[in-house]
Design an enzyme around this catalytic site. Structure first.
Site, PDB file in Angstrom:
ATOM      1  N   THR A  44       0.840  -1.211   0.000  1.00  0.00           N
ATOM      2  CA  THR A  44       0.000   0.000   0.000  1.00  0.00           C
ATOM      3  C   THR A  44       0.869   1.253   0.000  1.00  0.00           C
ATOM      4  O   THR A  44       0.572   2.235  -0.681  1.00  0.00           O
ATOM      5  CB  THR A  44      -0.921  -0.010   1.236  1.00  0.00           C
ATOM      6  OG1 THR A  44      -1.732  -1.192   1.164  1.00  0.00           O
ATOM      7  CG2 THR A  44      -1.800   1.216   1.307  1.00  0.00           C
ATOM      8  N   HIS A  47       1.836   1.850  -3.443  1.00  0.00           N
ATOM      9  CA  HIS A  47       0.751   2.492  -4.217  1.00  0.00           C
ATOM     10  C   HIS A  47       0.776   4.002  -3.960  1.00  0.00           C
ATOM     11  O   HIS A  47       0.605   4.801  -4.884  1.00  0.00           O
ATOM     12  CB  HIS A  47      -0.618   1.941  -3.777  1.00  0.00           C
ATOM     13  CG  HIS A  47      -0.833   0.477  -4.068  1.00  0.00           C
ATOM     14  ND1 HIS A  47      -0.239  -0.192  -5.110  1.00  0.00           N
ATOM     15  CD2 HIS A  47      -1.583  -0.452  -3.419  1.00  0.00           C
ATOM     16  CE1 HIS A  47      -0.615  -1.464  -5.092  1.00  0.00           C
ATOM     17  NE2 HIS A  47      -1.430  -1.649  -4.092  1.00  0.00           N
TER      18      HIS A  47
HETATM   19  N1  LIG Z   1      -6.975  -7.663   1.532  1.00  0.00           N
HETATM   20  C1  LIG Z   1      -6.150  -6.992   2.324  1.00  0.00           C
HETATM   21  O1  LIG Z   1      -6.447  -6.654   3.496  1.00  0.00           O
HETATM   22  C2  LIG Z   1      -4.796  -6.656   1.817  1.00  0.00           C
HETATM   23  C3  LIG Z   1      -4.492  -6.991   0.510  1.00  0.00           C
HETATM   24  N2  LIG Z   1      -3.239  -6.721   0.008  1.00  0.00           N
HETATM   25  C4  LIG Z   1      -2.993  -7.160  -1.374  1.00  0.00           C
HETATM   26  O2  LIG Z   1      -2.328  -8.427  -1.335  1.00  0.00           O
HETATM   27  C5  LIG Z   1      -1.548  -8.612  -2.528  1.00  0.00           C
HETATM   28  C6  LIG Z   1      -0.143  -9.053  -2.143  1.00  0.00           C
HETATM   29  O3  LIG Z   1       0.529  -7.987  -1.507  1.00  0.00           O
HETATM   30  P1  LIG Z   1       2.096  -7.840  -1.832  1.00  0.00           P
HETATM   31  O4  LIG Z   1       2.793  -9.151  -1.608  1.00  0.00           O
HETATM   32  O5  LIG Z   1       2.575  -6.616  -1.159  1.00  0.00           O
HETATM   33  O6  LIG Z   1       1.961  -7.553  -3.414  1.00  0.00           O
HETATM   34  P2  LIG Z   1       3.038  -7.622  -4.584  1.00  0.00           P
HETATM   35  O7  LIG Z   1       2.407  -6.906  -5.718  1.00  0.00           O
HETATM   36  O8  LIG Z   1       4.396  -7.257  -4.115  1.00  0.00           O
HETATM   37  O9  LIG Z   1       3.081  -9.198  -4.928  1.00  0.00           O
HETATM   38  C7  LIG Z   1       2.212  -9.779  -5.848  1.00  0.00           C
HETATM   39  C8  LIG Z   1       3.008 -10.924  -6.517  1.00  0.00           C
HETATM   40  O10 LIG Z   1       2.148 -11.590  -7.446  1.00  0.00           O
HETATM   41  C9  LIG Z   1       2.944 -11.972  -8.556  1.00  0.00           C
HETATM   42  N3  LIG Z   1       2.117 -12.251  -9.734  1.00  0.00           N
HETATM   43  C10 LIG Z   1       1.749 -11.403 -10.714  1.00  0.00           C
HETATM   44  N4  LIG Z   1       1.021 -12.058 -11.642  1.00  0.00           N
HETATM   45  C11 LIG Z   1       0.922 -13.352 -11.211  1.00  0.00           C
HETATM   46  C12 LIG Z   1       0.305 -14.533 -11.730  1.00  0.00           C
HETATM   47  N5  LIG Z   1      -0.374 -14.519 -12.896  1.00  0.00           N
HETATM   48  N6  LIG Z   1       0.427 -15.688 -11.041  1.00  0.00           N
HETATM   49  C13 LIG Z   1       1.118 -15.709  -9.869  1.00  0.00           C
HETATM   50  N7  LIG Z   1       1.722 -14.629  -9.309  1.00  0.00           N
HETATM   51  C14 LIG Z   1       1.621 -13.464  -9.990  1.00  0.00           C
HETATM   52  C15 LIG Z   1       3.888 -10.790  -8.747  1.00  0.00           C
HETATM   53  O11 LIG Z   1       5.039 -11.201  -9.493  1.00  0.00           O
HETATM   54  C16 LIG Z   1       4.221 -10.411  -7.300  1.00  0.00           C
HETATM   55  O12 LIG Z   1       5.401 -11.046  -6.861  1.00  0.00           O
HETATM   56  C17 LIG Z   1      -1.603  -7.269  -3.267  1.00  0.00           C
HETATM   57  O13 LIG Z   1      -2.606  -7.356  -4.272  1.00  0.00           O
HETATM   58  C18 LIG Z   1      -2.044  -6.282  -2.179  1.00  0.00           C
HETATM   59  O14 LIG Z   1      -2.739  -5.158  -2.719  1.00  0.00           O
HETATM   60  C19 LIG Z   1      -2.244  -6.142   0.782  1.00  0.00           C
HETATM   61  C20 LIG Z   1      -2.522  -5.774   2.096  1.00  0.00           C
HETATM   62  C21 LIG Z   1      -3.822  -5.981   2.709  1.00  0.00           C
HETATM   63  C1  LIG Z   2      -4.089  -0.838   4.159  1.00  0.00           C
HETATM   64  C2  LIG Z   2      -2.969  -1.731   4.461  1.00  0.00           C
HETATM   65  O1  LIG Z   2      -2.039  -1.813   3.677  1.00  0.00           O
HETATM   66  C3  LIG Z   2      -2.922  -2.484   5.728  1.00  0.00           C
HETATM   67  N1  LIG Z   2      -1.801  -3.413   5.703  1.00  0.00           N
HETATM   68  C4  LIG Z   2      -4.207  -3.264   6.020  1.00  0.00           C
HETATM   69  O2  LIG Z   2      -4.098  -4.415   6.476  1.00  0.00           O
HETATM   70  O3  LIG Z   2      -5.283  -2.724   5.810  1.00  0.00           O
HETATM   71 ZN   LIG Z   3      -0.264  -2.455   4.691  1.00  0.00          ZN
END
Ligand SMILES: NC(=O)C1=CN([C@@H]2O[C@H](COP(=O)(O)OP(=O)(O)OC[C@H]3O[C@@H](n4cnc5c(N)ncnc54)[C@H](O)[C@@H]3O)[C@@H](O)[C@H]2O)C=CC1
Ligand SMILES: CC(=O)[C@H](N)C(=O)O
Ligand SMILES: [Zn+2]
Ligand SMILES: [Zn+2]
Length: 350
Positions: A44, A47
């Site tokens: 985040t 972003h």
């Molecule tokens: N729901 C929630 O409360 C939260 C959700 N998130 C989300 O979780 C996700 C993961 O966070 P991060 O690890 O920081 O994100 P990141 O963007 O660093 O990691 C995502 C990974 O997915 C890989 N990827 C891309 N296309 C792919 C495919 N087709 N198949 C497999 N892998 C693929 C990328 O190479 C990257 O290593 C993000 O979308 C983020 O926005 C993050 C924090 C809280």
């Molecule tokens: C907004 C964030 O990135 C936070 N890690 C969450 O869990 O909501």
């Molecule tokens: Zn966070």
């Protein structure tokens, strides 16, 4: 203590951030001032740094960034009786209201009035920071600050992995970014087997193996569904954990999940996603969980216990450590390029 401090601030509505000197804040009613010992970058924060559409719709510069933290309480604001100077704390980032329908149903993680610090107000990418006392989590004195700061994203990973039974279950994880890597660590510590990881970045596939993945797949070179079927003798996986936010990964993961299996969705998709619900979810009777935030406060107890158990292989996840903030732009650019796991700042150089 100095009256001024360095902080990474989103100073204007544009790409990037600035390292600026700001006043050390004073804690108000219900707040504490902490000396920041360690703070880590979240997707985040990236972003916000990149100033994408979501950030433009939510962030109001100028604002100190950051929300993953471990620190020592050095001043207590009026009315605070749950904390004292010297307490070693981390912080839940969701400031919840306690009054809405969700909160009154003990669903604080989806409070309808959630404010997030480091997102809706000044955060922790600084030498000192304000934390609402109601959001403080007390750490055991011997927990390394870099682990303590990771508890907040680890909470996302725990809620994703442990949304259903995992011990002894075949598991597919799509996306080995910082959160997916934490998911691998939690799945392995919780007895999942085999843990299969689909990740296009070679750097991150190597990290996934170091953290404990039993199999890694490059989805841009081989069909992950076929690979999963080969590994599971045609059954598919019992558990699919989506950590990528990539629509293709979602489709592949659902296809690779065994009928009656469990799906946990944490990744945030860049746009609306089209899914063959009938054949990939309904006729397979999949159990699907949307995951956000952390359950308050049971997830924090689980995370802290997992760290103290010594069973979480966190060191390979933390790929970059910086003393001070001088090289913060390098840190963000490396993360943007997918060349990191978790990045941790130790603000005090002494
Ligand atoms: N729901 C929630 O409360 C939260 C959700 N998130 C989300 O979780 C996700 C993961 O966070 P991060 O690890 O920081 O994100 P990141 O963007 O660093 O990691 C995502 C990974 O997915 C890989 N990827 C891309 N296309 C792919 C495919 N087709 N198949 C497999 N892998 C693929 C990328 O190479 C990257 O290593 C993000 O979308 C983020 O926005 C993050 C924090 C809280
Ligand atoms: C907004 C964030 O990135 C936070 N890690 C969450 O869990 O909501
Ligand atoms: Zn966070
Ligand atoms: Zn609420």
């Amino acid at each position: 203590m100095a009256e001024k401090m360095p902080a990474i601030m989103k100073t204007k509505p544009a790409y990037g951030a600035e390292l600026v000197e700001v006043d050390v804040p004073k804690p108000g009613p219900g707040e504490v001032l902490i000396k920041v010992l360690a703070t880590s970058i979240c997707g985040t924060d990236l972003h916000i740094y990149e100033w994408n559409e979501w950030a433009q719709s939510r962030i109001k510069p100028p604002q100190i960034m950051g929300h993953e933290v471990a620190g020592e309480v050095i001043e207590v604001g009026p009315g605070v009786d749950t904390l004292e100077v010297g307490d070693y704390i981390s912080a839940e980032t969701h400031i919840v209201c306690g009054k809405c329908y969700a909160c009154r149903h003990n669903r604080y993680h989806v409070c309808q009035n959630t404010k997030i610090f480091g997102v809706d107000m000044d955060g922790v990418f600084a030498e000192y920071a304000i934390v609402p006392a109601q959001n403080a989590w007390k750490n055991p004195k011997d927990m390394p600050p870099e682990y303590a700061a990771l508890q907040e994203p680890l909470g996302n990973a725990v809620d994703t992995v442990l949304a259903g039974p995992i011990a002894g279950r075949s598991t597919l994880i799509t996306g080995a970014g910082p959160l997916g890597l934490l998911g691998i660590a939690v799945a392995k510590a919780s007895g999942a087997y085999p843990v299969i990881v689909s990740e296009p970045s070679e750097f991150r596939r190597e990290l996934a193996k170091k953290v404990g993945a039993d199999y890694v797949i490059n989805p841009f070179e081989e069909d992950p569904v076929k690979a999963v079927m080969d590994i599971t003798d045609g059954a598919g996986v019992e558990v699919f954990l989506e950590f990528s936010g990539a629509p293709k990964a979602l489709e592949q993961g659902l296809a690779a999940t065994t009928p009656g299996g469990r799906v946990s969705l944490l990744g945030l998709f860049p746009r609306d996603v089209t899914v063959d619900f009938n054949n990939l979810i309904i006729f397979k009777a999949l159990e699907v969980h949307g995951i956000t935030g952390r359950h308050l406060w049971e997830t924090w107890y689980t995370v802290s216990s997992l760290i103290q158990s010594g069973r979480l292989n966190l060191d390979p996840v933390i790929t970059h450590k910086y003393k001070g903030f001088d090289d913060f732009e390098e840190a963000f650019e490396l993360m943007k390029a997918g060349k990191t796991g978790k990045v941790v700042f130790f603000p005090h150089k002494g």
